[in-house]
Write a protein that holds these residues in place. Structure first.
Motif, PDB file in Angstrom:
ATOM      1  N   MET A   1       0.841  -1.214   0.000  1.00  9.19           N
ATOM      2  CA  MET A   1       0.000   0.000   0.000  1.00  9.19           C
ATOM      3  C   MET A   1       0.870   1.256   0.000  1.00  9.19           C
ATOM      4  O   MET A   1       0.728   2.145  -0.823  1.00  9.19           O
ATOM      5  N   ARG A 227     -12.615   9.481 -11.296  1.00 12.29           N
ATOM      6  CA  ARG A 227     -12.379   9.213  -9.872  1.00 12.29           C
ATOM      7  C   ARG A 227     -13.573   9.715  -9.032  1.00 12.29           C
ATOM      8  O   ARG A 227     -13.968   9.054  -8.073  1.00 12.29           O
TER       9      ARG A 227
ATOM     10  N   GLY B 124      -7.482   1.102  -0.233  1.00  9.95           N
ATOM     11  CA  GLY B 124      -7.431   2.136  -1.284  1.00  9.95           C
ATOM     12  C   GLY B 124      -7.334   1.574  -2.684  1.00  9.95           C
ATOM     13  O   GLY B 124      -6.255   1.504  -3.255  1.00  9.95           O
ATOM     14  N   ASP B 126      -8.301   2.811  -5.345  1.00  9.40           N
ATOM     15  CA  ASP B 126      -8.130   3.795  -6.415  1.00  9.40           C
ATOM     16  C   ASP B 126      -6.767   4.459  -6.362  1.00  9.40           C
ATOM     17  O   ASP B 126      -6.494   5.363  -7.133  1.00  9.40           O
ATOM     18  N   GLU B 127      -5.911   4.033  -5.416  1.00 10.81           N
ATOM     19  CA  GLU B 127      -4.633   4.713  -5.249  1.00 10.81           C
ATOM     20  C   GLU B 127      -3.815   4.708  -6.531  1.00 10.81           C
ATOM     21  O   GLU B 127      -3.257   5.709  -6.927  1.00 10.81           O
ATOM     22  N   ALA B 128      -3.705   3.521  -7.124  1.00  9.56           N
ATOM     23  CA  ALA B 128      -2.853   3.403  -8.311  1.00  9.56           C
ATOM     24  C   ALA B 128      -3.402   4.208  -9.469  1.00  9.56           C
ATOM     25  O   ALA B 128      -2.649   4.756 -10.263  1.00  9.56           O
ATOM     26  N   ASP B 129      -4.722   4.320  -9.514  1.00 11.85           N
ATOM     27  CA  ASP B 129      -5.343   4.974 -10.674  1.00 11.85           C
ATOM     28  C   ASP B 129      -5.349   6.498 -10.569  1.00 11.85           C
ATOM     29  O   ASP B 129      -5.609   7.185 -11.536  1.00 11.85           O
ATOM     30  N   SER B 130      -5.060   7.014  -9.338  1.00 16.69           N
ATOM     31  CA  SER B 130      -5.205   8.457  -9.134  1.00 16.69           C
ATOM     32  C   SER B 130      -3.981   9.246  -9.570  1.00 16.69           C
ATOM     33  O   SER B 130      -3.929  10.454  -9.399  1.00 16.69           O
ATOM     34  N   SER B 131      -2.992   8.559 -10.124  1.00 13.24           N
ATOM     35  CA  SER B 131      -1.742   9.242 -10.464  1.00 13.24           C
ATOM     36  C   SER B 131      -1.849  10.081 -11.718  1.00 13.24           C
ATOM     37  O   SER B 131      -0.906  10.754 -12.093  1.00 13.24           O
ATOM     38  N   GLY B 132      -2.980  10.084 -12.374  1.00 15.78           N
ATOM     39  CA  GLY B 132      -3.139  10.914 -13.563  1.00 15.78           C
ATOM     40  C   GLY B 132      -2.728  10.193 -14.813  1.00 15.78           C
ATOM     41  O   GLY B 132      -2.416   9.003 -14.795  1.00 15.78           O
ATOM     42  N   ALA B 133      -2.725  10.918 -15.918  1.00 15.31           N
ATOM     43  CA  ALA B 133      -2.436  10.281 -17.203  1.00 15.31           C
ATOM     44  C   ALA B 133      -0.968   9.918 -17.316  1.00 15.31           C
ATOM     45  O   ALA B 133      -0.123  10.612 -16.822  1.00 15.31           O
TER      46      ALA B 133
END
Lengths: 246, 133
Positions: A1, A227, B124, B126-133
């Motif tokens: 994590m 999101r 979490g 969505d953590e990995a996906d929140s890094s943007g494009a």
């Protein structure tokens, strides 16, 4: 994590740094192209100063092609994988493509008024460009500003792929149907004065950077919207969200 | 609900397509008729070769190239800056939505823990996906 978070932050930092570099490069190239167009490139003999619209009109058309191509690629990949990132790329390409299409369809008539004496004519290239723009406007109209469903996304993706089929028709319409549209930089044309090429090349580089920057920014915005959708879903599932509030 | 919304959009799209199919040929037809009436069915080159006609209205047309050039560049940059402004607005709004939703979820999780709820917070995802494009 924690490792995920660290990786995410590092990649985010790198992404922001790259984005800023691209922004700086775009500003430099646009400044350089404006200098080339207005201070270096000679005035055209027949049309006079209005010919300088050409240096932004043609690269705008090229940027429009890039936008529509990116949209179709993103849409095709979305239909195959159903990954939201591809959908974001599809939307970004369509929106930026429509923006540049609007630029082409605005700058063209302003040039045509002087060169042809009319604002608009149903020339094959003009008509096919208008049609392509309308297809991608329909793509954007199909998607609500908030929370597009899977069906809408799939339908829009199909439309984007269909819209791309019009792009080669736009490009070859002058050769196939002999319109009035100038063909100076194609094989059929007489070419440009050698002094005009640096301004044109500089504009092409500037618009390449601009279209990349805008698509990238739009993808990031779309991913942020996605999101929000995910969080809304989580909140709704957990029963912490009043439906009428959103 | 979604399918009704989609139906409405498809209907709107169909109307637009029909309008386009009618408007484009009509536009071409009107223009062709205009050209025919101006030249009496001859081509512009034939008309010029066979007759001279008096101009109607002002006797010379001066199209200001400079104004058209400024107009073209002005409108193009207006489009770009307008689009960037719109993106900034959407981004600001979505960031505000994310902040509110995350606060709401965090508050709900805390109250769940305080109430002796043994179910842990959702990891979490969505953590990995929140890094943007």
């Amino acid at each position: 994590m924690v490792a995920f978070r660290t990786m995410g932050t590092k990649s985010q930092d790198r992404s922001v740094r790259l984005w800023r570099m691209l922004l700086g490069l775009t500003v430099l190239l646009i400044g350089g192209s404006l200098y080339e167009i207005f201070f270096v490139a000679p005035t055209e003999e027949q049309m006079g100063i209005v010919q300088k619209i050409f240096y932004f009109h043609v690269p705008s058309a090229y940027a429009m092609y890039v936008g529509f191509l990116v949209s179709a690629i993103g849409s095709a990949a979305y239909l195959k994988t159903r990954k939201e990132t591809w959908d974001a790329i599809g939307v970004a390409g369509a929106e930026v493509g429509v923006l540049f299409c609007a630029m082409v369809l605005t700058s063209g008539p302003l040039w045509a008024r002087k060169a042809w004496g009319v604002w608009w004519t149903w020339d094959p290239r003009l008509t096919t460009t208008l049609l392509a723009g309308m297809v991608f406007v329909a793509y954007l109209a199909l998607r609500p500003s908030r929370g597009a469903g899977t069906t809408e996304k799939r339908f829009a993706a199909g439309l984007a792929i269909l819209g791309l089929l019009n792009v080669p028709i736009i490009h070859y319409s002058v050769q196939r149907w002999r319109g009035q549209h100038p063909t100076v930089i194609s094989n059929r044309g007489g070419g440009l004065s050698p002094d005009m090429y640096p301004a044109l090349y500089m504009s092409f580089f500037a618009f390449t950077a601009l279209v990349a920057l805008l698509i990238w920014t739009r993808v990031r915005v779309e991913k942020t919207k996605q999101r929000v959708g995910e969080l809304e879903l989580r909140a709704a599932r957990a029963g912490h969200l009043e439906e009428e509030e959103w | 609900m979604v399918s009704q919304d989609l139906k409405a959009r498809v209907r709107c799209l169909a109307f637009s397509a029909i309008f386009l199919c009618i408007a484009l040929p009509l536009g071409g037809l009107v223009q062709a008729q205009g050209a025919d009436s101006a030249t009496g069915g001859e081509s512009a080159a034939d008309a010029r070769a066979s007759s001279f006609r008096a101009v109607e209205g002002s006797d010379a047309e001066q199209v200001p190239g400079g104004s058209l050039l400024i107009g073209a560049y002005g409108v193009m940059w207006l489009f770009v800056f307008g689009y960037v402004w719109r993106l900034q607005k959407i981004h600001g709004q979505t960031r505000e939505d994310i902040r509110r939703l995350e606060l709401a979820l965090a508050g709900a999780e805390q109250s769940g823990k305080a109430g002796g709820d043994s179910e842990g917070p959702e990891a979490g995802t969505d953590e990995a996906d929140s890094s943007g494009a």
